[in-house]
Design a protein around this motif. Structure first.
Motif, PDB file in Angstrom:
ATOM      1  N   ASP A   1       0.801  -1.221   0.000  1.00 61.71           N
ATOM      2  CA  ASP A   1       0.000   0.000   0.000  1.00 61.71           C
ATOM      3  C   ASP A   1       0.837   1.275   0.000  1.00 61.71           C
ATOM      4  N   GLY A   2       2.144   1.141   0.059  1.00 56.88           N
ATOM      5  CA  GLY A   2       3.017   2.299   0.029  1.00 56.88           C
ATOM      6  C   GLY A   2       4.445   1.867  -0.227  1.00 56.88           C
ATOM      7  N   PRO A   3       5.361   2.820  -0.425  1.00 51.86           N
ATOM      8  CA  PRO A   3       6.752   2.477  -0.694  1.00 51.86           C
ATOM      9  C   PRO A   3       7.471   1.913   0.527  1.00 51.86           C
ATOM     10  N   ALA A   4       8.488   1.105   0.247  1.00 52.67           N
ATOM     11  CA  ALA A   4       9.452   0.641   1.265  1.00 52.67           C
ATOM     12  C   ALA A   4       8.799  -0.092   2.420  1.00 52.67           C
ATOM     13  N   LEU A   5       7.832  -0.950   2.131  1.00 54.50           N
ATOM     14  CA  LEU A   5       7.160  -1.685   3.201  1.00 54.50           C
ATOM     15  C   LEU A   5       7.645  -3.131   3.330  1.00 54.50           C
ATOM     16  N   GLU A   6       8.663  -3.490   2.567  1.00 55.75           N
ATOM     17  CA  GLU A   6       9.227  -4.838   2.711  1.00 55.75           C
ATOM     18  C   GLU A   6      10.697  -4.731   3.119  1.00 55.75           C
ATOM     19  N   THR A   7      11.634  -5.148   2.315  1.00 52.01           N
ATOM     20  CA  THR A   7      13.036  -5.206   2.740  1.00 52.01           C
ATOM     21  C   THR A   7      13.617  -3.838   3.075  1.00 52.01           C
ATOM     22  N   SER A   8      13.109  -2.780   2.471  1.00 48.97           N
ATOM     23  CA  SER A   8      13.627  -1.439   2.741  1.00 48.97           C
ATOM     24  C   SER A   8      13.091  -0.845   4.031  1.00 48.97           C
ATOM     25  N   PHE A   9      12.173  -1.513   4.691  1.00 52.15           N
ATOM     26  CA  PHE A   9      11.471  -0.914   5.826  1.00 52.15           C
ATOM     27  C   PHE A   9      12.337  -0.783   7.073  1.00 52.15           C
ATOM     28  N   GLY A  10      13.005  -1.852   7.477  1.00 54.74           N
ATOM     29  CA  GLY A  10      13.689  -1.849   8.771  1.00 54.74           C
ATOM     30  C   GLY A  10      15.136  -2.274   8.701  1.00 54.74           C
ATOM     31  N   ASN A  11      15.847  -1.884   7.623  1.00 57.40           N
ATOM     32  CA  ASN A  11      17.237  -2.324   7.500  1.00 57.40           C
ATOM     33  C   ASN A  11      18.131  -1.612   8.522  1.00 57.40           C
ATOM     34  N   ALA A  12      19.416  -1.955   8.497  1.00 58.50           N
ATOM     35  CA  ALA A  12      20.323  -1.494   9.558  1.00 58.50           C
ATOM     36  C   ALA A  12      20.599   0.001   9.530  1.00 58.50           C
TER      37      ALA A  12
END
Length: 416
Positions: free
Chosen positions: A33-44
């Motif tokens: 439903d929006g950008p960066a909600l998978e692998t880009s969401f909580g990276n280091a």
């Protein structure tokens, strides 16, 4: 031209931005439903060009055996009847030699350094903010043997002209004062003063808003069923909202990219390597990190993001499994808790996992395919945030038939 970008993680959104800046009409399609909600969401949160190193390195097979036996293991292998996993592991092990390590690291550093320059330029042009800091990265060694083993990395840094500092314990504490109360042994560290940090999720969403304002269309909440090929060219993308047509198509779907292009006869050697993170509110600022610290013993990055600490790491090879075992959380807490004790409230932390899209040689796949109007920007592994702007700039140049600022032939799918 009209370009359809498939995927709205940091790679897809930065690609859309640079393509729009090049004058193209751009539409971004993503199931979320929006950008960066998978692998880009909580990276280091680290932007570390100097630490752009292949996972496949001399000695890694023996280290991997040791890691698998550790309580707080940086590597977790969950074998399964998965031919893609087996092929990827065999190919990765085939890169664990000095020759391939040097080749892979050199091209990774080339792209990562260019990407940092692109990010600096983008920040100056747009004023984008994302809890960014420019205070370097410290790789911390708890053991003397780790410190003694940095010679090959230092040699590459010297060859590529990357500034660095080799520090003793006092130097590490001077760079990260919160380490003064550490309960862990500190043998020394390797610091890269030009590295940066920032919240990838905040960056991607801020850039997406700028892209929308510039005319990029975002089709969020849209599932992609297949890419349609006719006569040696892509003619459309079938979605649950109907077909989308364009002049060219860019696949930037991370670990899911191989599944999408396999029916077209393209074999993209990207496999998901799961990573975990904790986001912890800071309760005692003087005890918190000021930038990014890499805990070499556990392969964990501890990063300051505004009033939060992001603790990320581990490599779990288990397919597309998205569970959150408490043992992984315990490893993150152990690493950060022994180095920055009292800095954050772990009871209020959010626990997350994501699937890093890894290639066997750790270098992303960026460039054209044998299908004339289909392009790839995927396989960045743990360095998607570090390499995003440079990768996007490069693919925008390639699609626009312009000569990129750096060598790109060895980044394309054809290298396999």
């Amino acid at each position: 031209m009209k370009i359809a970008v498939l995927g709205s993680g940091v790679i897809g959104v930065t690609s859309a931005w640079y393509l729009r800046q090049a004058g193209h009409e751009v539409v971004v399609i993503d199931r979320q439903d929006g950008p960066a909600l998978e692998t880009s969401f909580g990276n280091a949160g680290e932007i570390s060009p100097g630490y752009a190193s292949p996972w496949a390195a001399p000695g890694i097979p023996m280290k991997a055996v040791k890691w698998l036996m550790m309580q707080h293991a940086p590597l977790i292998l969950r074998p399964r009847p998965d031919m893609a996993m087996l092929k990827w592991l065999v190919a990765m092990l085939g890169n664990c030699n000095a020759r391939d390590y040097a080749i892979n690291k050199s091209r990774m550093v080339r792209l990562a350094e260019f990407s940092r320059d692109c990010l600096i330029e983008l920040r100056a042009q747009t004023g984008i903010t994302y809890d960014e800091r420019m205070q370097g990265t410290l790789q911390l060694f708890r053991e003397e043997s780790q410190l003694a083993g940095i010679a090959k990395d230092v040699a590459v840094l010297k060859a590529d002209g990357v500034p660095f500092e080799v520090l003793d314990k006092a130097g590490c504490i001077a760079a990260e004062p919160g380490l003064a109360g550490s309960a862990a042994p500190i043998a020394g560290g390797l610091r890269l003063p030009n590295d940066e940090t920032g919240d990838c999720f905040k960056f991607t969403n801020a850039l997406a808003e700028m892209a929308r304002a510039a005319g990029v269309e975002f089709m969020t909440g849209t599932r992609i069923a297949r890419i349609v090929e006719e006569g040696g060219r892509i003619t459309s993308v079938d979605t649950d909202r109907g077909p989308v047509t364009a002049d060219a198509y860019l696949v930037a779907m991370g670990s899911f990219s191989p599944h999408l292009v396999r029916p077209l006869g393209l074999k993209v050697p990207v496999y998901p390597v799961k990573g975990y993170s904790l986001t912890v509110p800071i309760v005692d600022e003087p005890l918190a990190p000021v930038s990014t610290l890499l805990d070499e013993s556990y392969k964990v990055a501890i990063t300051r993001l505004g009033d939060r600490i992001r603790i990320g790491g581990m490599a779990e090879i288990s397919g597309f499994n998205m569970d959150l075992p408490e043992a992984r959380r315990a490893t993150l807490e152990h690493s950060a808790g022994t180095l920055f004790s009292g800095a954050g409230d772990f009871s209020a932390a959010s626990f997350w996992c994501g699937l890093r899209p890894m290639t066997p040689d750790s270098t992303p796949v960026i460039g054209a395919t044998r299908i004339g109007n289909l392009f790839l920007n995927t396989g960045h592994g743990t360095l998607g945030w570090t390499m995003a702007c440079g990768s996007a700039h490069v693919i925008a140049d390639i699609i626009s038939a312009r000569t990129p600022a750096i060598e790109t032939a060895d980044l394309a799918l054809s290298r396999y």
